[in-house]
Design an enzyme around this catalytic site. Structure first.
Site, PDB file in Angstrom:
ATOM      1  N   ARG A 234      -1.867  -1.360  -4.035  1.00  0.00           N
ATOM      2  CA  ARG A 234      -1.549  -0.964  -2.657  1.00  0.00           C
ATOM      3  C   ARG A 234      -2.705  -0.107  -2.128  1.00  0.00           C
ATOM      4  O   ARG A 234      -3.214   0.772  -2.828  1.00  0.00           O
ATOM      5  CB  ARG A 234      -0.258  -0.143  -2.588  1.00  0.00           C
ATOM      6  CG  ARG A 234       1.020  -0.972  -2.708  1.00  0.00           C
ATOM      7  CD  ARG A 234       1.217  -1.917  -1.521  1.00  0.00           C
ATOM      8  NE  ARG A 234       2.431  -2.716  -1.600  1.00  0.00           N
ATOM      9  CZ  ARG A 234       2.509  -3.943  -2.124  1.00  0.00           C
ATOM     10  NH1 ARG A 234       1.424  -4.514  -2.625  1.00  0.00           N
ATOM     11  NH2 ARG A 234       3.637  -4.601  -2.145  1.00  0.00           N
ATOM     12  N   GLU A 263      -2.990  -2.919   7.059  1.00  0.00           N
ATOM     13  CA  GLU A 263      -3.223  -4.364   6.951  1.00  0.00           C
ATOM     14  C   GLU A 263      -2.705  -5.053   8.205  1.00  0.00           C
ATOM     15  O   GLU A 263      -1.631  -4.682   8.685  1.00  0.00           O
ATOM     16  CB  GLU A 263      -2.508  -4.926   5.713  1.00  0.00           C
ATOM     17  CG  GLU A 263      -3.065  -4.329   4.432  1.00  0.00           C
ATOM     18  CD  GLU A 263      -2.385  -4.851   3.155  1.00  0.00           C
ATOM     19  OE1 GLU A 263      -1.444  -5.663   3.273  1.00  0.00           O
ATOM     20  OE2 GLU A 263      -2.794  -4.435   2.067  1.00  0.00           O
ATOM     21  N   HIS A 282      -4.815  -9.508   0.938  1.00  0.00           N
ATOM     22  CA  HIS A 282      -3.527  -9.296   0.257  1.00  0.00           C
ATOM     23  C   HIS A 282      -2.984 -10.625  -0.282  1.00  0.00           C
ATOM     24  O   HIS A 282      -1.844 -11.005  -0.023  1.00  0.00           O
ATOM     25  CB  HIS A 282      -2.503  -8.636   1.193  1.00  0.00           C
ATOM     26  CG  HIS A 282      -1.373  -7.966   0.453  1.00  0.00           C
ATOM     27  ND1 HIS A 282      -0.853  -6.748   0.802  1.00  0.00           N
ATOM     28  CD2 HIS A 282      -0.663  -8.349  -0.646  1.00  0.00           C
ATOM     29  CE1 HIS A 282       0.127  -6.418  -0.028  1.00  0.00           C
ATOM     30  NE2 HIS A 282       0.249  -7.383  -0.929  1.00  0.00           N
TER      31      HIS A 282
END
Ligand SMILES: NC(=O)C1=CN([C@@H]2O[C@H](COP(=O)(O)OP(=O)(O)OC[C@H]3O[C@@H](n4cnc5c(N)ncnc54)[C@H](O)[C@@H]3O)[C@@H](O)[C@H]2O)C=CC1
Ligand SMILES: O=C(O)C(=O)COP(=O)(O)O
Length: 329
Positions: A234, A263, A282
């Site tokens: 993360r 993000e 991601h």
């Protein structure tokens, strides 16, 4: 009567196929689920809500239709879901910790190897009609002599360690919950011992209030000059400003990032222009089979929970006894 599952748009890769297979048994509805208003609209009459990285806070749980008994988190990390709010509103939460362990560990190691072998620089040299190697590509340290630090040794951290042990000089691991030996690795007692003079660091801890910015200026500077950092866990685990500074002044020789504090990564982020970065959107979890597993397991568990209060593939993060429709002040 058919069960109704509300699915946040884009949350399930093979939704159409599942809808065909479960026709008559389950009605799926899809739509946006980014605001309490959208969640209220999407979940009207639904027994369950399926999300990915949607942020579900107290107002979102309050907005859910009273009929919703369970939220299926199609993924691993629970940092986006307020589990206390879920509990308070009597909604169960099921997540899927096993769907992409190998994918995520492999992505981390792939980033580490590409940075260490300076593959982007090598590629750029050849495309730029160079050939000479050495000076243009930059120094390459030997992995056989290197000490690689792994922070967090749960499912994914352990899989990363298994991949690294065969060809890395030393693999150090820090995880306060791990006490038994890890084959081929050195379990250390604290974060300082993990980082001191390490050649590379890979992060595999969840994002919690305790781990936010666990890697800041002091931690980065403990690693040796020219070290590498890989983060597929993360973004909030690392102080990105300090990371950008350490890349700019050369304390770090590179970083591989799949996850970011914000993000998608903002256009203004200094990480876009920092030297020797490998960036991915991601998608460390991604493979066609992992995407299929995630869809199938999430839906199967939501159905099983509604029918039996048990799940078969994932885990229950919150399992309230009853659905509470009004929350005391
Ligand atoms: N980029 C991606 O596509 C994906 C990212 N993830 C991320 O990976 C994370 C890790 O996943 P798993 O390995 O399945 O979790 P896990 O729960 O199996 O392991 C996490 C480990 O971290 C340890 N830990 C917690 N706090 C720590 C600390 N302060 N210092 C050292 N160790 C600490 C825990 O003891 C545990 O063993 C997830 O929480 C998620 O955020 C997961 C899947 C996909
Ligand atoms: O499963 C996780 O925690 C991940 O980080 C993977 O991303 P996702 O939630 O599947 O969009």
């Amino acid at each position: 009567m058919a069960m109704r599952i509300a699915v946040a748009r884009g949350a399930l890769a093979v939704l159409d196929e599942l809808a065909d297979r479960l026709r008559g048994e389950v009605d799926f509805v899809t739509g946006p689920a980014d605001t309490p208003g959208e969640i209220a609209e999407l979940t009207a009459g639904a027994d369950a809500l399926v999300v990915t990285l949607h942020r579900l806070d107290d107002p979102c749980f309050a907005a859910m239709a009273d009929s919703v008994r369970v939220v299926g988190r199609a993924g691993v990390g629970l940092d986006t879901i307020d589990l206390d709010a879920a509990r308070a509103h009597g909604v169960a939460v099921v997540y899927q910790p096993a769907y992409a362990v190998g994918e995520v560990a492999t992505h981390a190691v792939a980033m580490l190897l590409a940075l260490q072998r300076r593959l982007s620089q090598s590629d750029a040299v050849v495309r730029g009609a160079g050939w000479g190697g050495g000076a243009e590509i930059g120094p390459i340290f030997s992995l056989g002599d290197a000490s690689v630090a792994v922070l967090g040794c749960g499912r994914i951290g352990r899989a990363a360690v298994e991949r690294l042990v065969p060809f890395v000089g030393e693999v150090r691991v820090f995880d306060p919950l791990v006490t038994e030996p890890i084959p081929g690795a050195r379990l250390v007692a604290d974060l300082g011992e993990l980082l001191d003079d390490a050649d590379a660091l890979s992060l595999h801890v969840p994002l919690t209030p305790q781990t936010r910015h666990i890697i800041g200026r002091r931690e980065i500077r403990r690693m040796r000059q020219g070290a590498l950092i890989v983060n597929v866990s993360r973004g909030g685990l690392i102080d990105e400003d300090e990371l950008a500074l350490a890349l700019a002044d050369g304390h770090l020789a590179g970083a591989g990032l799949d996850v970011f504090e914000t993000e998608p990564l903002p256009q203004s982020s200094p990480l876009r222009t920092a030297p020797n970065m490998l960036l991915s959107p991601h998608n460390a979890w991604n493979s066609t089979s992992a995407a299929r597993r995630l869809s199938e397991w999430t839906v199967a568990d939501v159905i099983a929970y509604i029918a039996t209060h048990e799940v078969n593939h994932g885990r229950l993060a919150v399992e309230p006894a009853v659905r509470v429709t009004s929350v005391p002040e």
